[in-house]
Design a protein around this motif. Sequence first.
Motif, PDB file in Angstrom:
ATOM      1  N   PRO A   1       0.826  -1.200   0.000  1.00  0.00           N
ATOM      2  CA  PRO A   1       0.000   0.000   0.000  1.00  0.00           C
ATOM      3  C   PRO A   1       0.865   1.256   0.000  1.00  0.00           C
ATOM      4  CG  PRO A   1       0.138  -0.893   2.206  1.00  0.00           C
ATOM      5  CD  PRO A   1       0.853  -1.881   1.311  1.00  0.00           C
ATOM      6  N   GLY A   2       0.214   2.383  -0.218  1.00  0.00           N
ATOM      7  CA  GLY A   2       0.927   3.656  -0.186  1.00  0.00           C
ATOM      8  C   GLY A   2       1.092   4.235  -1.583  1.00  0.00           C
ATOM      9  N   ARG A   3       1.708   5.402  -1.644  1.00  0.00           N
ATOM     10  CA  ARG A   3       1.907   6.058  -2.934  1.00  0.00           C
ATOM     11  C   ARG A   3       3.192   6.875  -2.920  1.00  0.00           C
ATOM     12  NH1 ARG A   3       0.568  11.540  -3.134  1.00  0.00           N
ATOM     13  NH2 ARG A   3      -0.606  12.374  -1.364  1.00  0.00           N
ATOM     14  N   ALA A   4       3.740   7.072  -4.114  1.00  0.00           N
ATOM     15  CA  ALA A   4       4.906   7.945  -4.253  1.00  0.00           C
ATOM     16  C   ALA A   4       4.450   9.394  -4.087  1.00  0.00           C
ATOM     17  CB  ALA A   4       5.552   7.741  -5.614  1.00  0.00           C
ATOM     18  N   VAL A   5       5.289  10.206  -3.464  1.00  0.00           N
ATOM     19  CA  VAL A   5       4.947  11.613  -3.206  1.00  0.00           C
ATOM     20  C   VAL A   5       6.018  12.500  -3.828  1.00  0.00           C
ATOM     21  CG1 VAL A   5       4.426  13.346  -1.449  1.00  0.00           C
ATOM     22  CG2 VAL A   5       3.892  10.935  -1.021  1.00  0.00           C
ATOM     23  N   PHE A   6       5.589  13.429  -4.681  1.00  0.00           N
ATOM     24  CA  PHE A   6       6.517  14.325  -5.372  1.00  0.00           C
ATOM     25  C   PHE A   6       6.336  15.785  -4.963  1.00  0.00           C
ATOM     26  CE2 PHE A   6       5.715  10.732  -8.259  1.00  0.00           C
ATOM     27  CZ  PHE A   6       7.015  10.242  -8.408  1.00  0.00           C
TER      28      PHE A   6
ATOM     29  N   ASN B   1      10.234   5.677  -6.189  1.00  0.00           N
ATOM     30  CA  ASN B   1      10.271   4.259  -5.835  1.00  0.00           C
ATOM     31  C   ASN B   1      10.068   4.013  -4.339  1.00  0.00           C
ATOM     32  OD1 ASN B   1      10.602   3.198  -8.419  1.00  0.00           O
ATOM     33  ND2 ASN B   1      12.819   3.512  -8.376  1.00  0.00           N
ATOM     34  N   VAL B   2       9.612   5.032  -3.631  1.00  0.00           N
ATOM     35  CA  VAL B   2       9.324   4.890  -2.201  1.00  0.00           C
ATOM     36  C   VAL B   2       7.850   5.230  -1.975  1.00  0.00           C
ATOM     37  CG1 VAL B   2       9.889   5.671   0.130  1.00  0.00           C
ATOM     38  CG2 VAL B   2      11.702   5.499  -1.596  1.00  0.00           C
ATOM     39  N   LEU B   3       7.140   4.325  -1.320  1.00  0.00           N
ATOM     40  CA  LEU B   3       5.714   4.505  -1.076  1.00  0.00           C
ATOM     41  C   LEU B   3       5.489   5.019   0.337  1.00  0.00           C
ATOM     42  CD1 LEU B   3       4.414   1.163  -2.640  1.00  0.00           C
ATOM     43  CD2 LEU B   3       4.792   3.374  -3.765  1.00  0.00           C
ATOM     44  N   PHE B   4       4.610   6.017   0.457  1.00  0.00           N
ATOM     45  CA  PHE B   4       4.282   6.606   1.750  1.00  0.00           C
ATOM     46  C   PHE B   4       2.812   6.384   2.080  1.00  0.00           C
ATOM     47  CE2 PHE B   4       8.153   8.972   1.015  1.00  0.00           C
ATOM     48  CZ  PHE B   4       8.644   9.229   2.290  1.00  0.00           C
ATOM     49  N   ASP B   5       2.546   6.221   3.354  1.00  0.00           N
ATOM     50  CA  ASP B   5       1.181   6.276   3.882  1.00  0.00           C
ATOM     51  C   ASP B   5       1.023   7.654   4.490  1.00  0.00           C
ATOM     52  OD1 ASP B   5      -1.386   5.479   4.870  1.00  0.00           O
ATOM     53  OD2 ASP B   5      -0.478   5.215   6.845  1.00  0.00           O
ATOM     54  N   LEU B   6       0.081   8.424   3.969  1.00  0.00           N
ATOM     55  CA  LEU B   6      -0.128   9.791   4.441  1.00  0.00           C
ATOM     56  C   LEU B   6      -1.500   9.900   5.080  1.00  0.00           C
ATOM     57  CD1 LEU B   6       1.174  11.715   1.295  1.00  0.00           C
ATOM     58  CD2 LEU B   6       2.468  10.999   3.313  1.00  0.00           C
TER      59      LEU B   6
ATOM     60  N   GLY C   1       2.209  14.956   3.274  1.00  0.00           N
ATOM     61  CA  GLY C   1       3.177  14.081   3.917  1.00  0.00           C
ATOM     62  C   GLY C   1       4.009  14.729   4.997  1.00  0.00           C
ATOM     63  N   ALA C   2       3.424  15.531   5.840  1.00  0.00           N
ATOM     64  CA  ALA C   2       4.174  16.095   6.959  1.00  0.00           C
ATOM     65  C   ALA C   2       4.032  15.143   8.142  1.00  0.00           C
ATOM     66  CB  ALA C   2       3.655  17.500   7.269  1.00  0.00           C
ATOM     67  N   ALA C   3       3.643  15.645   9.317  1.00  0.00           N
ATOM     68  CA  ALA C   3       3.580  14.818  10.517  1.00  0.00           C
ATOM     69  C   ALA C   3       2.680  13.613  10.295  1.00  0.00           C
ATOM     70  CB  ALA C   3       3.067  15.664  11.685  1.00  0.00           C
ATOM     71  N   GLY C   4       3.132  12.454  10.741  1.00  0.00           N
ATOM     72  CA  GLY C   4       2.342  11.238  10.614  1.00  0.00           C
ATOM     73  C   GLY C   4       2.651  10.416   9.392  1.00  0.00           C
ATOM     74  N   ALA C   5       3.452  10.927   8.463  1.00  0.00           N
ATOM     75  CA  ALA C   5       3.809  10.157   7.279  1.00  0.00           C
ATOM     76  C   ALA C   5       4.726   9.000   7.664  1.00  0.00           C
ATOM     77  CB  ALA C   5       4.507  11.064   6.260  1.00  0.00           C
ATOM     78  N   ARG C   6       4.584   7.882   6.945  1.00  0.00           N
ATOM     79  CA  ARG C   6       5.492   6.754   7.155  1.00  0.00           C
ATOM     80  C   ARG C   6       5.701   6.032   5.833  1.00  0.00           C
ATOM     81  NH1 ARG C   6       3.130   1.623   7.813  1.00  0.00           N
ATOM     82  NH2 ARG C   6       0.859   1.652   7.578  1.00  0.00           N
ATOM     83  N   ILE C   7       6.846   5.402   5.708  1.00  0.00           N
ATOM     84  CA  ILE C   7       7.163   4.652   4.502  1.00  0.00           C
ATOM     85  C   ILE C   7       6.537   3.261   4.595  1.00  0.00           C
ATOM     86  CG2 ILE C   7       9.043   3.539   3.214  1.00  0.00           C
ATOM     87  CD1 ILE C   7      10.769   5.979   3.861  1.00  0.00           C
ATOM     88  N   THR C   8       5.814   2.866   3.550  1.00  0.00           N
ATOM     89  CA  THR C   8       5.182   1.543   3.517  1.00  0.00           C
ATOM     90  C   THR C   8       5.850   0.600   2.531  1.00  0.00           C
ATOM     91  OG1 THR C   8       3.595   2.352   1.877  1.00  0.00           O
ATOM     92  CG2 THR C   8       2.938   2.468   4.208  1.00  0.00           C
ATOM     93  N   GLY C   9       6.710   1.115   1.671  1.00  0.00           N
ATOM     94  CA  GLY C   9       7.332   0.220   0.713  1.00  0.00           C
ATOM     95  C   GLY C   9       8.444   0.877  -0.083  1.00  0.00           C
ATOM     96  N   VAL C  10       9.389   0.053  -0.509  1.00  0.00           N
ATOM     97  CA  VAL C  10      10.428   0.455  -1.460  1.00  0.00           C
ATOM     98  C   VAL C  10      10.325  -0.527  -2.618  1.00  0.00           C
ATOM     99  CG1 VAL C  10      12.872   0.867  -1.857  1.00  0.00           C
ATOM    100  CG2 VAL C  10      11.905   1.268   0.422  1.00  0.00           C
TER     101      VAL C  10
END
Length: 323
Positions: free
Chosen positions: A116-121, A199-204, A211-220
Motif C-alpha cells: 500500500p501507499g503512494r509515491a509523493v513528489f 520508488n518509495v511509497l508513503f502512507d499519508l 506528507g508532513a507529521a504522521g507520514a510513514r514509509i510503507t514500501g520500497v
Amino acid sequence: MTNHVEAAAVRPLTLAWVRRHLKAGERIVGAETLHGGATADMRRLTIGTRDGVTRRLVLRSFVAPTRQGPAEDLLHREADALTTLTGTGVPAPGLVAVDPTAAHCEYPSLLMTYLPGRAVFDDEGLETRLPLLARQLVAVHLVRPAIRPREYVALTTADTVVTPAHADIAVWAAAIDVIRRPAPRYEGRFLHRDFQPGNVLFDLPPEDAAGAAGARITGVVDWAAASWGPADLDVAHCSTTLALLHGPAWGLRFTEAYRQAGGMLAAAADERLYWQVRAPLAFSEEVQWVAQPWCKAGRTELTTRAVEERLDAYVTSLMDAPA
C-alpha cells in the motif's frame, strides 16, 4: 476473466501463468494499470480468495527494450533482491513468481505482492519526509545478502555527459574531469541503485495530504537494478533526484540527513565528490526522459528546461561546496 481484467490488457498467456501461481480456490477478479513505471507495464491484480475476501498482487512485464539492459537480467536481479530482502525489515514486495525469459508469458514478467501507499513528489511536507528517506536508505545498506548481487555499473562516462545549454562550461568541464579519474576504493554495500521518491511509497494521513507529521514509509519498490557497490552511489542518485524535484539545496540536505541517520560515506572529500558528481552527470544524458513522469504526476512546472536549469545549479553547488 472479468471485463475489468480485459480492460487492463493483461495478455492471455500471462493470465494463465498468473493463475498457476495463485493459492487453491483463488481467482483473478480485477486488474488495473499502475502508472509511473518507466521501464515496464505494471498491473495491480485483485485476487478473490476462497474465504470471500480479496488480496492484491502486482504484475510487472517488460514489453520493450530498456535502458538498463536485457529484461531477463533485470528480472533475475529483481527476483534475487526480493528474496534477499525477505525478513530483513526493509518493506519490499514479496516474490511470487518470475518468468524472465517469457517461457510462459507473452513478455518477460514478474509477479509480486502488493504494497500500500503512494509515491509523493510534492514540495510540501518534504521537511518531514527527508529524514524518513534517509533512514530507509541506511536500512537498505545494512542488508547483508548471502549471495552478493552483481557489481554496480557506471551509468555515464566523461565522454557521454551532455552539458546543458546555458550552463557554466568551465564548471561542467571541471566536474567531468572529476569522473575521468579511476573510481576510488570503497567498502561494498547492498544497493538499490534507483532509490528516489518515485520508488518509495508513503502512507499519508488524510489530514496530511502532502506528507508532513504522521507520514510513514510503507514500501520500497523497483529492485531491478539492485547491485553491490559504495553507499555513496545510492545517496548521490537520491540527492540528485531531490535536487531536480525540489531545488539544489535539498540534494545537499539529503546527503547530510543520510549521515545523521548513521550512514557512512567515503572518508575523503575528493572521493565523496567523485560519487556525488557522477550521479548528476548521468542524469544529464536523459533529462527529458526524467522530467516526463514528473509532469504526468502533476509537477507540470518541471519542464525539460526547468530540470536542466536545476541540474546545472546542483552541479555548480557540488563543485563550489567546501571540502
